[in-house]
Design a protein around this motif. Structure first.
Motif, PDB file in Angstrom:
ATOM      1  N   TRP A  45       0.855  -1.196   0.000  1.00 20.55           N
ATOM      2  CA  TRP A  45       0.000   0.000   0.000  1.00 20.55           C
ATOM      3  C   TRP A  45       0.887   1.240   0.000  1.00 20.55           C
ATOM      4  N   ILE A  46       0.625   2.156  -0.944  1.00 28.69           N
ATOM      5  CA  ILE A  46       1.415   3.382  -1.075  1.00 28.69           C
ATOM      6  C   ILE A  46       0.469   4.575  -0.972  1.00 28.69           C
ATOM      7  N   GLY A  47       0.822   5.535  -0.144  1.00 26.59           N
ATOM      8  CA  GLY A  47      -0.025   6.695   0.067  1.00 26.59           C
ATOM      9  C   GLY A  47      -0.041   7.649  -1.112  1.00 26.59           C
ATOM     10  N   SER A  48      -1.211   8.218  -1.382  1.00 24.59           N
ATOM     11  CA  SER A  48      -1.357   9.236  -2.409  1.00 24.59           C
ATOM     12  C   SER A  48      -2.573  10.085  -2.058  1.00 24.59           C
ATOM     13  N   ALA A  49      -3.094  10.827  -3.017  1.00 24.39           N
ATOM     14  CA  ALA A  49      -4.270  11.663  -2.786  1.00 24.39           C
ATOM     15  C   ALA A  49      -5.202  11.548  -3.978  1.00 24.39           C
ATOM     16  N   CYS A  50      -6.471  11.338  -3.699  1.00 19.33           N
ATOM     17  CA  CYS A  50      -7.489  11.250  -4.744  1.00 19.33           C
ATOM     18  C   CYS A  50      -7.804  12.656  -5.245  1.00 19.33           C
ATOM     19  N   GLN A  51      -8.106  12.763  -6.527  1.00 25.11           N
ATOM     20  CA  GLN A  51      -8.579  14.027  -7.081  1.00 25.11           C
ATOM     21  C   GLN A  51      -9.914  13.831  -7.790  1.00 25.11           C
ATOM     22  N   GLY A  52     -10.722  12.917  -7.228  1.00 24.14           N
ATOM     23  CA  GLY A  52     -12.051  12.702  -7.779  1.00 24.14           C
ATOM     24  C   GLY A  52     -12.995  13.841  -7.470  1.00 24.14           C
ATOM     25  N   CYS A  53     -12.651  14.657  -6.465  1.00 27.05           N
ATOM     26  CA  CYS A  53     -13.367  15.896  -6.165  1.00 27.05           C
ATOM     27  C   CYS A  53     -12.390  16.798  -5.414  1.00 27.05           C
ATOM     28  N   THR A  54     -12.810  17.963  -5.033  1.00 29.83           N
ATOM     29  CA  THR A  54     -11.907  18.890  -4.365  1.00 29.83           C
ATOM     30  C   THR A  54     -11.746  18.610  -2.883  1.00 29.83           C
ATOM     31  N   GLN A  55     -12.236  17.467  -2.413  1.00 30.26           N
ATOM     32  CA  GLN A  55     -11.930  17.056  -1.043  1.00 30.26           C
ATOM     33  C   GLN A  55     -10.482  16.591  -0.935  1.00 30.26           C
ATOM     34  N   TYR A  56      -9.937  16.080  -2.045  1.00 36.25           N
ATOM     35  CA  TYR A  56      -8.549  15.599  -2.078  1.00 36.25           C
ATOM     36  C   TYR A  56      -8.271  14.621  -0.946  1.00 36.25           C
ATOM     37  N   PRO A  86     -17.090   5.742  -3.744  1.00 38.34           N
ATOM     38  CA  PRO A  86     -17.021   4.999  -5.013  1.00 38.34           C
ATOM     39  C   PRO A  86     -16.105   5.631  -6.046  1.00 38.34           C
ATOM     40  N   ARG A  87     -15.972   6.952  -6.030  1.00 34.96           N
ATOM     41  CA  ARG A  87     -15.104   7.593  -7.019  1.00 34.96           C
ATOM     42  C   ARG A  87     -13.651   7.159  -6.851  1.00 34.96           C
ATOM     43  N   GLY A  88     -13.236   6.974  -5.591  1.00 35.13           N
ATOM     44  CA  GLY A  88     -11.869   6.546  -5.357  1.00 35.13           C
ATOM     45  C   GLY A  88     -11.587   5.170  -5.907  1.00 35.13           C
ATOM     46  N   HIS A  89     -12.571   4.290  -5.823  1.00 39.23           N
ATOM     47  CA  HIS A  89     -12.374   2.916  -6.295  1.00 39.23           C
ATOM     48  C   HIS A  89     -12.293   2.830  -7.819  1.00 39.23           C
ATOM     49  N   LEU A  90     -12.683   3.893  -8.509  1.00 38.78           N
ATOM     50  CA  LEU A  90     -12.572   3.918  -9.966  1.00 38.78           C
ATOM     51  C   LEU A  90     -11.160   4.240 -10.439  1.00 38.78           C
ATOM     52  N   PHE A 219     -23.715  12.478   0.552  1.00 37.24           N
ATOM     53  CA  PHE A 219     -23.606  11.023   0.533  1.00 37.24           C
ATOM     54  C   PHE A 219     -23.189  10.539  -0.852  1.00 37.24           C
ATOM     55  N   ALA A 220     -23.397  11.379  -1.853  1.00 41.21           N
ATOM     56  CA  ALA A 220     -23.163  10.952  -3.226  1.00 41.21           C
ATOM     57  C   ALA A 220     -22.157  11.832  -3.957  1.00 41.21           C
ATOM     58  N   SER A 221     -22.177  13.127  -3.721  1.00 45.84           N
ATOM     59  CA  SER A 221     -21.297  14.011  -4.469  1.00 45.84           C
ATOM     60  C   SER A 221     -20.866  15.160  -3.568  1.00 45.84           C
ATOM     61  N   ASN A 222     -20.311  16.195  -4.186  1.00 44.28           N
ATOM     62  CA  ASN A 222     -19.756  17.306  -3.424  1.00 44.28           C
ATOM     63  C   ASN A 222     -18.609  16.805  -2.562  1.00 44.28           C
ATOM     64  N   ARG A 223     -18.429  17.314  -1.347  1.00 45.60           N
ATOM     65  CA  ARG A 223     -17.251  16.990  -0.546  1.00 45.60           C
ATOM     66  C   ARG A 223     -17.603  16.134   0.669  1.00 45.60           C
ATOM     67  N   GLN A 224     -16.591  15.530   1.230  1.00 43.78           N
ATOM     68  CA  GLN A 224     -16.680  14.786   2.492  1.00 43.78           C
ATOM     69  C   GLN A 224     -17.556  13.536   2.399  1.00 43.78           C
ATOM     70  N   VAL A 225     -17.631  12.912   1.237  1.00 43.55           N
ATOM     71  CA  VAL A 225     -18.497  11.742   1.080  1.00 43.55           C
ATOM     72  C   VAL A 225     -18.106  10.611   2.034  1.00 43.55           C
ATOM     73  N   PRO A 226     -16.840  10.194   2.113  1.00 42.98           N
ATOM     74  CA  PRO A 226     -16.519   9.094   3.053  1.00 42.98           C
ATOM     75  C   PRO A 226     -16.828   9.453   4.503  1.00 42.98           C
ATOM     76  N   ASN A 227     -16.569  10.698   4.875  1.00 41.30           N
ATOM     77  CA  ASN A 227     -16.830  11.139   6.235  1.00 41.30           C
ATOM     78  C   ASN A 227     -18.321  11.086   6.553  1.00 41.30           C
TER      79      ASN A 227
END
Length: 849
Positions: A45-56, A86-90, A219-227
């Motif tokens: 496992w290697i750390g990075s940052a998702c850019q699927g939205c501006t939550q990063y 789900p966006r991260g898993h894509l 829950f679906a879009s915008n920011r903080q979805v996992p949270n």
């Protein structure tokens, strides 16, 4: 072997014996299944940052034999708690998309337009950058550097500094722009002109007793979805969830109360809730204050003497009551908003009873419309009345993440750059009808979509255009204007991973890394009462000839420009950038990439005698291993007691900053604030121009010709528009409420469908004053009569073999932006896409998709 009923019973009956011993099956077939050893997957496992939205979100990517195979939230993260949406898993499928641009391309067909083959030929990076540098140096030699335009899309901290901030400033062009004004910027105007916070907000979900999802679906879009997803169970147990949205969103489905508001009337509902809170004595007295004798004088329809009320952390509540809220009864708002008065009253009381542990979570659905600034102000003002600002279980400004600063470039700005770099930007900010005062400063907001209008009116101005991670012909309202404008640009360079609609107009295509997996840089984000700095680093091997546009390409371009007579950019990079750990200076693009990343993240990992706030990290290698740094927890009530960044130091119901902005803009044009507001299509007059209030919706299209209000919403699988070419996205699109896999649907109420003679699965044309798209129909009670809804994301005519039904020719479904009118909330400069501001007509179409 023929499978009969007898054979089937024999097969299933002997299944338990198959693991341990050979089993003789029907007709002499013998099978032996040996147990396979179980062990963890081999990889790292290697750390990075998702850019699927501006939550990063901070994430981790599983590397197996050099390939990125799986994604999860960073296990150290206090923002997403080790999960991703789900966006991260894509991400892996996006990284290995076979339609990615694999090497630099050069256009050979001078003709440009939709559906026209650019006839690209592959070229080397050396040749491509030679061509780009030649075009740029021509502008400098001609004394017209301002004719260089740079437009950035999704980006990291390094892009903001090295491309957006540095390249154009040293070159001498004022025309650097971001695409942020296409997204959700107007919502920043609500907290900006009430509490001095021109930013997205954080929320104390763990301690909240009531959350109102208003024009947003986290829950679906915008920011903080996992949270938000991770907190759902606790929120439902100990509190109440309320959703205000004209569409049955995921948030609405999870809520106790859903208010299916008429699009664009959010300000009226906010006024009515404020009216109930005040008349019922449910405002938070610790934060707001109280009447001197303790008697509640807020009586419907009656004014209050300001001298009778002593405010604590607010300013102008009585003025807001007298000028606006006193007349907005639930009954009046119910008629305006197409809601039930008793539900409005019930919801308002629930909010008041939970105060101050309440969150009014405002999203773009509230305010991305032509009069959105005031709607954002009046909805956010509820947080002030409820005392939830900076409070436990309430709404907060972001914790500051740790990030380093790049060295000053001021001494490298030559006379040509000084003379031309301060000129007027071509997006129209600061014009009489476009104050664009995003940060309480005239002209500080970007007006991205207006750039196309300038380019069409002045087709000879932009001579060289460079853009990264953008697709404005698809992502901007009335995007065909961008197609026409780009077709006239003499030289256009596109730096992107995927061949989008915008790429079809490029002269040179530079393939960028997919930064969440292949690039290196630092990005920052916040959520769950923390902030973070995430490291983007290679989590897999690069399999194509791609380069990171934020630092590798900028260095290589600087080298080319130096060879052609303009060494300024390279001198700045090679002299001023120093590795904070080793003291080394860069000599090539790989070293520059590493050093810029280390500088951007240095405060997270540089060891000093004083402990840093948040995670304690022991050097660069420890930071790379962790992949991120978490800040300390948010501090409560830090702005109480006169510490808000407003003119009064308080939460302002009468905005001193907005008053100054309007008066200054009026003085610039020798007119009055009222005439400025009129020119910007607002209704406000006098003092209402700088206070929260309701503005009636401004809609485009005559109701008789265009009887339906169009609702644009986002898919939970929409990775900033870059997932439409993924089979996973297309297959799982049915997970969005009311949508279908491998298709595109317009959701319409069955009552309206019956009146139109339309049935489920019919093909329809959706027409507005600016365009027409074709798609299927889905009969759905999740939208009210008179409104129709459609998810954004389909309708690509380029972008790849999956996104389009026939690449460069036939789109898959329709693009919402082809029917949305090009208009703006002019106080912020933000494009409109919500609030039902565009009316549409629905007509049955006999064709098959």
């Amino acid at each position: 072997m023929k499978l009969t009923r007898r054979v089937f019973i024999q097969l299933t009956g002997s299944a338990a014996l198959m693991v341990s011993a050979p089993t003789v099956l029907a007709q002499g077939l013998s099978v032996k299944r040996l147990p396979l050893p179980c062990r963890p997957a081999e990889g790292k496992w290697i750390g990075s940052a998702c850019q699927g939205c501006t939550q990063y979100c901070a994430i981790e990517v599983f590397n197996q034999n050099g390939r990125a195979t799986r994604v999860r939230g960073n296990q150290n993260s206090k923002g997403n708690h080790g999960f991703c949406c789900p966006r991260g898993h894509l991400l892996p499928q996006e990284n290995y998309d076979p339609d990615r641009i694999k090497q630099p391309l050069k256009r050979t067909n001078p003709q440009k337009g939709r559906g026209i083959d650019p006839k690209w030929i592959p070229i080397s990076w050396d040749e491509a950058l030679d061509i780009v540098a030649d075009k740029m140096v021509e502008l400098r030699n001609a004394g017209e550097p301002e004719r260089l335009l740079y437009l950035k899309g999704r980006y990291g901290n390094t892009s903001h500094a090295l491309l957006y901030g540095t390249l154009t400033k040293l070159f001498g062009s004022p025309n650097n722009f971001s695409t942020s004004a296409l997204c959700a910027e107007t919502e920043k105007m609500g907290p900006g002109y009430t509490q001095g916070l021109f930013s997205y907000r954080d929320y104390d979900l763990g301690n909240s007793k009531c959350v109102v999802f208003w024009g947003t679906d986290p829950f679906a879009s915008n920011r903080q979805v996992p949270n938000v997803i991770s907190k759902l169970g606790e929120l439902q147990k100990k509190g109440i969830l309320i959703t205000v949205d004209p569409r049955l969103s995921t948030a609405a489905a999870k809520s106790k109360e859903w208010l299916p508001i008429l699009p664009g009337t959010d300000g009226a509902l906010a006024n009515a809730i404020a009216h109930v809170l005040l008349t019922e004595g449910l405002w938070n007295k610790d934060f707001v204050g109280d009447f001197a004798d303790g008697k509640n004088l807020f009586v419907p329809g009656k004014t209050v003497d300001p001298q009778t009320f002593k405010e604590n952390n607010t300013l102008g509540l009585i003025t807001y009551w007298n000028e606006e809220a006193k007349d907005w009864t639930p009954e009046r708002a119910a008629k305006e908003c197409r809601l039930d008065a008793e539900q409005i009253r019930r919801v308002a009381k629930a909010m008041g009873q939970a105060a101050p542990n309440v969150i009014v979570w405002m999203g773009p659905g509230v305010c991305m419309n032509p009069r959105g600034t005031y709607t954002a102000m009046v909805v956010h003002a509820l947080n002030g009345i409820l005392g939830s600002v900076d409070n436990v279980g309430g709404t907060h400004d972001p914790v500051k993440s740790l990030s380093g600063k790049y060295p000053s470039m001021d001494k490298y700005i030559d006379e040509l750059a000084k003379a031309h770099g301060k000129g007027k930007k071509i997006d129209g900010r600061g014009d009489l009808d476009m104050p664009a005062a995003m940060k309480a400063k005239l002209g500080s907001g970007v007006v991205t979509n207006n750039i196309a209008n300038y380019m069409l009116e002045n087709p000879d101005f932009v001579k060289v255009m460079i853009s990264s991670w953008t697709n404005t012909p698809f992502a901007a309202a009335d995007g065909k204007r961008w197609e026409k404008a780009l077709a006239k640009v003499p030289f256009f360079v596109h730096m992107v991973p995927f061949p989008s609609e915008m790429t079809q107009f490029a002269d040179i295509v530079l393939p960028s890394t997919f930064n969440a997996a292949e690039g290196m840089g630092a990005v920052t984000g916040f959520g769950s009462m923390h902030a973070w700095t995430s490291l983007q680093q290679p989590t897999c091997d690069r399999i194509w000839d791609v380069k990171q546009e934020e630092n590798e390409v900028t260095w290589l371009l600087a080298e080319k420009l130096a060879k052609k007579g303009w060494p300024t950019l390279l001198n700045y990079y090679s002299t001023e950038f120093v590795d904070p750990e080793t003291g080394a200076r860069p000599t090539n693009e790989k070293e520059f990439q590493l050093i810029t990343t280390k500088i951007a993240s240095a405060p997270c990992w540089i060891r000093t005698s004083k402990p840093i706030p948040g995670d304690q990290i022991n050097g660069w290698e420890d930071f790379r291993k962790r992949g991120m740094h978490n800040s300390a927890h948010q501090v409560y009530k830090k702005h109480w007691g006169g510490k808000f960044p407003t003119p009064s130091g308080k939460f302002e119901f009468v905005s001193g900053d907005l008053k100054k902005v309007l008066e200054a803009h009026a003085a610039k044009y020798n007119t009055t604030p009222d005439k400025i507001l009129d020119a910007c299509h607002y209704q406000a007059k006098g003092i209402k121009g700088w206070m929260p209030h309701y503005e009636e919706p401004l809609r485009h299209g005559e109701e008789k010709q265009y009887p339906f209000l169009f609702i644009d919403h986002k898919s939970r699988l929409n990775r900033e528009g870059r997932s439409a070419n993924l089979p996973w996205m297309q297959e799982f699109k049915k997970c969005d409420a009311g949508d279908r896999s491998w298709g595109d649907v317009l959701k319409i109420n069955p009552i309206d469908a019956k009146a139109l003679g339309i049935q489920d699965n019919d093909i329809v044309e959706i027409s507005s004053p600016v365009g027409t798209i074709v798609t299927e129909v889905k009969l759905w009670e999740g939208v009210g009569p008179g409104t129709v809804a459609k998810a954004y994301g389909q309708g690509h005519w380029a972008y790849g073999q999956i996104a389009a039904k026939e690449y460069r020719k036939t789109p898959r479904g329709g693009n919402n932006n082809e029917i949305l009118v090009d208009d703006y909330d002019r106080l912020s400069g933000t494009s409109c896409r919500n609030g039902g501001f565009t009316r549409v007509n629905i007509k049955k179409n006999s064709q098959k998709l």
